[in-house]
Scaffold this active site. Sequence first.
Site, PDB file in Angstrom:
ATOM      1  N   GLY A  26       0.771  -1.217  -0.028  1.00  0.00           N
ATOM      2  CA  GLY A  26      -0.091  -0.053   0.096  1.00  0.00           C
ATOM      3  C   GLY A  26       0.983   1.275  -0.016  1.00  0.00           C
ATOM      4  O   GLY A  26       2.001   1.300   0.654  1.00  0.00           O
ATOM      5  N   GLY A  49       8.576  -1.077   2.823  1.00  0.00           N
ATOM      6  CA  GLY A  49       8.271  -2.076   2.029  1.00  0.00           C
ATOM      7  C   GLY A  49       9.253  -2.296   0.777  1.00  0.00           C
ATOM      8  O   GLY A  49       8.587  -2.861  -0.154  1.00  0.00           O
ATOM      9  N   THR A 107      11.571  -4.621   0.813  1.00  0.00           N
ATOM     10  CA  THR A 107      11.493  -6.129   0.605  1.00  0.00           C
ATOM     11  C   THR A 107      10.377  -6.585  -0.093  1.00  0.00           C
ATOM     12  O   THR A 107      10.313  -7.669  -0.969  1.00  0.00           O
ATOM     13  CB  THR A 107      11.805  -6.807   1.915  1.00  0.00           C
ATOM     14  OG1 THR A 107      12.757  -6.138   2.704  1.00  0.00           O
ATOM     15  CG2 THR A 107      12.117  -8.327   1.953  1.00  0.00           C
ATOM     16  N   GLU A 144       1.643  -2.067  10.181  1.00  0.00           N
ATOM     17  CA  GLU A 144       1.408  -3.364  10.409  1.00  0.00           C
ATOM     18  C   GLU A 144       1.319  -3.782  11.926  1.00  0.00           C
ATOM     19  O   GLU A 144       0.397  -4.607  12.379  1.00  0.00           O
ATOM     20  CB  GLU A 144       2.348  -4.429   9.512  1.00  0.00           C
ATOM     21  CG  GLU A 144       2.267  -5.792   9.624  1.00  0.00           C
ATOM     22  CD  GLU A 144       2.659  -6.404  10.710  1.00  0.00           C
ATOM     23  OE1 GLU A 144       2.126  -7.709  11.009  1.00  0.00           O
ATOM     24  OE2 GLU A 144       3.655  -5.966  11.336  1.00  0.00           O
ATOM     25  N   HIS A 179       3.256  18.590  34.057  1.00  0.00           N
ATOM     26  CA  HIS A 179       4.014  18.660  32.933  1.00  0.00           C
ATOM     27  C   HIS A 179       3.383  18.545  31.577  1.00  0.00           C
ATOM     28  O   HIS A 179       3.263  19.190  30.869  1.00  0.00           O
ATOM     29  CB  HIS A 179       5.272  17.962  32.958  1.00  0.00           C
ATOM     30  CG  HIS A 179       6.172  17.767  32.048  1.00  0.00           C
ATOM     31  ND1 HIS A 179       7.507  18.435  32.195  1.00  0.00           N
ATOM     32  CD2 HIS A 179       6.355  17.399  30.778  1.00  0.00           C
ATOM     33  CE1 HIS A 179       8.133  18.580  31.060  1.00  0.00           C
ATOM     34  NE2 HIS A 179       7.441  17.765  30.246  1.00  0.00           N
ATOM     35  N   GLU A 180       2.461  17.296  31.773  1.00  0.00           N
ATOM     36  CA  GLU A 180       1.931  17.182  30.479  1.00  0.00           C
ATOM     37  C   GLU A 180       0.677  17.923  30.142  1.00  0.00           C
ATOM     38  O   GLU A 180       0.528  18.329  29.077  1.00  0.00           O
ATOM     39  CB  GLU A 180       1.614  15.507  30.401  1.00  0.00           C
ATOM     40  CG  GLU A 180       2.547  14.402  30.735  1.00  0.00           C
ATOM     41  CD  GLU A 180       3.612  14.681  29.525  1.00  0.00           C
ATOM     42  OE1 GLU A 180       3.262  14.998  28.538  1.00  0.00           O
ATOM     43  OE2 GLU A 180       4.878  14.246  29.841  1.00  0.00           O
ATOM     44  N   HIS A 220       1.989  21.078  28.354  1.00  0.00           N
ATOM     45  CA  HIS A 220       2.263  20.806  27.061  1.00  0.00           C
ATOM     46  C   HIS A 220       0.802  20.835  26.117  1.00  0.00           C
ATOM     47  O   HIS A 220       0.668  21.527  25.169  1.00  0.00           O
ATOM     48  CB  HIS A 220       2.563  19.445  26.772  1.00  0.00           C
ATOM     49  CG  HIS A 220       4.180  19.132  26.930  1.00  0.00           C
ATOM     50  ND1 HIS A 220       5.012  19.930  26.487  1.00  0.00           N
ATOM     51  CD2 HIS A 220       4.786  18.128  27.677  1.00  0.00           C
ATOM     52  CE1 HIS A 220       6.492  19.455  26.952  1.00  0.00           C
ATOM     53  NE2 HIS A 220       6.124  18.433  27.493  1.00  0.00           N
ATOM     54  N   ASP A 251      12.716  17.497  25.976  1.00  0.00           N
ATOM     55  CA  ASP A 251      11.839  18.803  25.643  1.00  0.00           C
ATOM     56  C   ASP A 251      12.889  19.703  25.040  1.00  0.00           C
ATOM     57  O   ASP A 251      12.902  20.322  24.024  1.00  0.00           O
ATOM     58  CB  ASP A 251      10.919  19.347  26.619  1.00  0.00           C
ATOM     59  CG  ASP A 251       9.878  18.158  26.874  1.00  0.00           C
ATOM     60  OD1 ASP A 251       9.275  17.431  26.181  1.00  0.00           O
ATOM     61  OD2 ASP A 251       9.241  18.556  27.998  1.00  0.00           O
TER      62      ASP A 251
HETATM   63  P1  ATP Z   1      14.290  -2.494   5.888  1.00  0.00           P
HETATM   64  O1  ATP Z   1      14.955  -1.207   5.218  1.00  0.00           O
HETATM   65  O2  ATP Z   1      14.301  -2.216   7.472  1.00  0.00           O
HETATM   66  O3  ATP Z   1      14.632  -3.750   5.451  1.00  0.00           O
HETATM   67  P2  ATP Z   1      12.012  -2.581   4.217  1.00  0.00           P
HETATM   68  O4  ATP Z   1      11.816  -1.413   3.627  1.00  0.00           O
HETATM   69  O5  ATP Z   1      12.506  -3.695   3.462  1.00  0.00           O
HETATM   70  O6  ATP Z   1      12.630  -2.477   5.629  1.00  0.00           O
HETATM   71  P3  ATP Z   1       9.523  -4.606   4.690  1.00  0.00           P
HETATM   72  O7  ATP Z   1      10.707  -5.786   5.307  1.00  0.00           O
HETATM   73  O8  ATP Z   1       9.367  -4.623   3.050  1.00  0.00           O
HETATM   74  O9  ATP Z   1      10.548  -3.181   4.908  1.00  0.00           O
HETATM   75  O10 ATP Z   1       8.570  -4.237   5.513  1.00  0.00           O
HETATM   76  C1  ATP Z   1       8.290  -4.940   6.812  1.00  0.00           C
HETATM   77  C2  ATP Z   1       6.680  -5.231   7.056  1.00  0.00           C
HETATM   78  O11 ATP Z   1       6.118  -4.166   7.121  1.00  0.00           O
HETATM   79  C3  ATP Z   1       6.260  -5.830   5.756  1.00  0.00           C
HETATM   80  O12 ATP Z   1       6.260  -7.294   5.995  1.00  0.00           O
HETATM   81  C4  ATP Z   1       4.621  -5.505   5.918  1.00  0.00           C
HETATM   82  O13 ATP Z   1       3.992  -6.257   6.845  1.00  0.00           O
HETATM   83  C5  ATP Z   1       4.809  -3.987   6.478  1.00  0.00           C
HETATM   84  N1  ATP Z   1       4.797  -3.115   5.271  1.00  0.00           N
HETATM   85  C6  ATP Z   1       5.912  -2.246   5.007  1.00  0.00           C
HETATM   86  N2  ATP Z   1       5.646  -1.511   3.931  1.00  0.00           N
HETATM   87  C7  ATP Z   1       4.434  -1.883   3.470  1.00  0.00           C
HETATM   88  C8  ATP Z   1       3.507  -1.225   2.545  1.00  0.00           C
HETATM   89  N3  ATP Z   1       4.010  -0.402   1.737  1.00  0.00           N
HETATM   90  N4  ATP Z   1       2.360  -1.962   2.407  1.00  0.00           N
HETATM   91  C9  ATP Z   1       1.806  -2.798   3.153  1.00  0.00           C
HETATM   92  N5  ATP Z   1       2.881  -3.348   4.344  1.00  0.00           N
HETATM   93  C10 ATP Z   1       3.808  -2.934   4.515  1.00  0.00           C
END
Ligand code: ATP
Length: 449
Positions: A23, A65, A67, A236, A287-288, A291, A362
């Site tokens: 997404g 995302g 990977t 997630e 404090h909070e 803010h 802060d």
């Molecule tokens: P890193 O740089 O830390 O390796 P990355 O960019 O490779 O991170 P991912 O390993 O692809 O990130 O994402 C980790 C998890 O986060 C995924 O398994 C998924 O559940 C969720 N996630 C990350 N980005 C998205 C996205 N754009 N849409 C849906 N789920 C996502």
Amino acid sequence: MVARSFAGGGSGVKPDVTFEDIGGQATAIKELKEALEFIKNQSDIQKLGIRPLKGILLTGPPGTGKTLLAKAAAGYTDAAFVTASGSEFIEMYAGVGAQRVRKIFQVARETSLRMGKNNSIIFIDEIEILGGKRGQITSHLEYDQTLNELLVQMDGLKVDDRVRVLLIAATNRVDMLDPALLRPGRFDRQVKVELPDREGRLEILKLHTRNKPLAGDVNLDAIARETFGFSGAHLESLANEAAILAMREKLRQVHHRHFHEAVDKVMMGDRLDRQPAPAELKRVAIHEAGHAFVSEHLRRGSVSTLTITPRGQALGYMRQTPEDDTYLYTRDYLENQVAVMLAGAVAEEMMLGGRSTGAGNDYLQATKTADQIINCGMSDLGVIDPEMLPRSLRYRTQKKILLAQEQRVRDFLEMKKKELGRVVDLLLEQEKISGHQLRSILDQETGCA
Ligand code: ATP
């Protein structure tokens, strides 16, 4: 073993991620798909004498995302998928890294042949560990040899190889990469994978709640609005934590309040069992509340939650809702943020006669923000070269910005002392106040209700 095939050793298993499962990354997906056409339309590429695309570099913050995109690319091109992390190539012994680079290319080809495929994608995460600028680590040349081997392997990729290998690498430190990796013919496509905007966050939340029974009161749009700066991985985790909270209450559906609380958990860490002494709790509440009062005063509707439940490193916290995703800040906006940051300490001083170490973080944030005002040419100094600015002048300018905001906050809170006391009492009683509740108290006080 350097290379692992996706799905934990079941080599030959096709990655089950598609671009539809990702997404908020429409631009990255479009650019990646365009690049992958080079692999899909192999015969046209060959006829026109175009050299093969050897590498695609995905750059961006962690958890966005990258990977997932690489896995989806393998499915899209019907390729075998082999993955490794940059750190797996780095050893203290000369030659081991280079050997592992050769091995991963060999594994990629063999896996593809075994699966009866023509394409293979090698995904290397954290490429900066293996592909950092050469000659920087002087103690041994192992790093340089490993990178040289990677360059040799990439140069060896041919358009008419039986198995066409494409290297996809990911990094969030593109500035650290050796320029040789970025020159044409190596990673000649770069795809930026940014943090998702509000629409993107909503899309990701929808994806990660597909398998969860949601109650009718869940407003994912509101959650997306509250989670500025969250990555896909954060979102997630947020959806997962919300479901865990529902399960703890033995409910069959996840409600909006579970999501709301899960935001706190993902942002601040786990709730701590430790309970501060009553006097300390009162200080935290003051404090909070300080803010929160200033935040509400400067931007109506900006307080999302106010709590004195200790979580992670914080004894209590006030969460602000960003109105809209903001990427540019004006001087007024930044000064207001400084005012909100200083308000906790000022409230403590006013109500208890002194400050505490609780405001340390802060001040750090406030000075950073004042620095941002100076560096971006928005202070009284006008446009400056941050590198040339004498330290003493920077210090005086910072101090002036901070003192002005501190005075402004003091004047305002002095006028609201009575209301502040009332909110502190409620906070001590309830532990948590929603922004909505806070606003109704403030409205009653001013007779606006
Ligand atoms: P890193 O740089 O830390 O390796 P990355 O960019 O490779 O991170 P991912 O390993 O692809 O990130 O994402 C980790 C998890 O986060 C995924 O398994 C998924 O559940 C969720 N996630 C990350 N980005 C998205 C996205 N754009 N849409 C849906 N789920 C996502």
